[in-house]
Write an enzyme that holds these catalytic residues in place. Structure first.
Site, PDB file in Angstrom:
ATOM      1  N   HIS A 172      45.071  40.989  48.371  1.00  0.00           N
ATOM      2  CA  HIS A 172      44.688  39.943  49.326  1.00  0.00           C
ATOM      3  C   HIS A 172      43.203  40.107  49.608  1.00  0.00           C
ATOM      4  CE1 HIS A 172      45.528  36.934  52.502  1.00  0.00           C
ATOM      5  NE2 HIS A 172      44.460  37.502  53.065  1.00  0.00           N
ATOM      6  N   CYS A 173      42.434  39.079  49.309  1.00  0.00           N
ATOM      7  CA  CYS A 173      40.974  39.170  49.409  1.00  0.00           C
ATOM      8  C   CYS A 173      40.492  38.490  50.687  1.00  0.00           C
ATOM      9  CB  CYS A 173      40.313  38.521  48.194  1.00  0.00           C
ATOM     10  SG  CYS A 173      38.513  38.609  48.213  1.00  0.00           S
TER      11      CYS A 173
END
Length: 382
Positions: A172-173
């Site tokens: 998850h960025c």
């Protein structure tokens, strides 16, 4: 018979529950707004860099017309590709497992009735018997998400931020406020590539004016400070982006995700860190697709549906084998391998491609082994 609670007490409990849920909703909305702060930061840096480069550097500082035209044209190409790929990475919704991986109502009831342990695993094994899944938990159990109530496809993980199971989840960025997975991993790679090229181009064309700033070769105007900070920002981001882009290029070449680097996939009989690696060419095509004309464009062209992947259950990465003799490791471990289960058509042809030496060798071994490619063997249930 127990007495019913007084109406006032029941009303008070309902009001307290409503207040708690209302506060929870406000908190979640505030969290969602905060998640956009990194994206707004990147966007503001990008807008300022556009003003500093186009207006202050090209239009007000450069004196050579030819240099202005070349720099402006090249800059806008890099800028467009950067923004396009960044936009696609942010706003492409992560793909979730299809309905066939969700438990039926009867299976959910059976799972809730059974005590934890072998009884629940038996329910999950029945639900997963026709699904193309080959990976297991560390204890050898079926991978099940008790929040989404589904059997996890291979390479699928539950994201605690999105609160969903994401197909081929990489990470998850926060910089894109999105999960990077099967649906947008190509866009994420192009975003890294074009942002790196964008920064390198700015740093290279701004360098001579940056030097003039320190040697007092520029007039004392507002442009001086924009030129100086533009070079520093471009150089700083180039260093960080080059390392991140290089790392993800290595991941693509080995057909791994960031999560799989930290925890290797576990198959039925053993852990294999290279279990999904099919060789550099096929690994690349799995992400970018077969049509090379789309490779450099942020349009979806990845192979498959994200729910099933061909595996290569050998101890050695096929890219590391220097001779066809590397196939011997497969024949030695034949008792540990599984017969093939059907893959999606767009993935299956990766196993029957005839471009590598392993496929050529397979023709000679076809009668003995009975598979189109002995180095690319699928897992099977027993």
């Amino acid at each position: 018979m127990a007495a019913a609670p007084p109406p006032a007490a029941a009303a008070g409990a309902a009001a307290a529950a409503g207040a708690a849920s209302g506060w929870g909703g406000v908190r979640r909305r505030c969290q969602r707004l905060l998640y956009w702060v990194p994206v707004l930061f990147i966007s503001s840096i990008l807008c300022w860099s556009y003003y500093a480069y186009v207006t202050q550097l090209c239009l007000l500082t450069m004196t050579n017309i030819g240099e202005k035209v070349v720099c402006l044209v090249a800059y806008h190409i890099f800028f467009m590709l950067f923004v396009w790929s960044y936009w696609k990475t942010i706003f492409t919704l992560p793909m979730n497992p299809s309905k066939e991986f969700h438990l039926s109502y009867s299976d959910k009831e059976s799972l809730e009735r059974e005590p934890r342990g072998e009884s629940q695993q038996e329910v999950l094994r029945r639900a997963a018997k026709d699904l193309p899944i080959y990976t297991r938990t560390m204890s050898g159990a079926i991978r099940y998400c008790d929040r989404c109530h589904l059997v996890k496809p291979d390479r699928c993980h539950h994201c605690s931020v999105c609160d969903k199971c994401i197909l081929k989840m990489d990470h998850h960025c926060p910089w894109v406020n999105n999960c990077v997975g099967f649906s947008n991993y190509k866009f994420f790679l192009l975003f890294l590539a074009y942002s790196l090229l964008y920064c390198l181009f700015i740093a290279a064309t701004d360098l001579q004016y940056f030097i003039k700033f320190w040697t007092n070769g520029l007039p004392d105007t507002q442009a001086k400070f924009h030129i100086m900070f533009l070079f520093f920002a471009a150089a700083m981001f180039s260093v960080s982006l080059s390392s991140l882009f290089g790392y993800h290029c290595w991941l693509v070449s080995k057909n791994k995700s960031t999560l799989e680097v930290f925890r290797a996939p576990i198959f039925r009989h053993r852990t294999d860190k290279n279990g999904f690696s099919l060789g550099f060419s096929k690994n690349l095509r799995q992400v970018f697709g077969d049509e090379k004309k789309y490779w450099l464009l942020p349009v979806f062209s990845s192979l498959g549906d994200g729910c099933s992947f061909p595996t290569c259950l050998v101890n050695q990465d096929p890219e590391q084998a220097s001779t066809p003799g590397g196939l011997n490791s497969t024949s030695k471990n034949e008792s540990l391998l599984f017969p093939a289960k059907p893959l999606r058509d767009s993935q299956s042809h990766l196993l029957t491609d005839t471009q590598s030496w392993s496929d050529i060798s397979a023709k000679a071994e076809k009668g003995k082994i009975g598979m189109s490619n002995p180095a690319l063997t699928m897992e099977n249930e027993t």
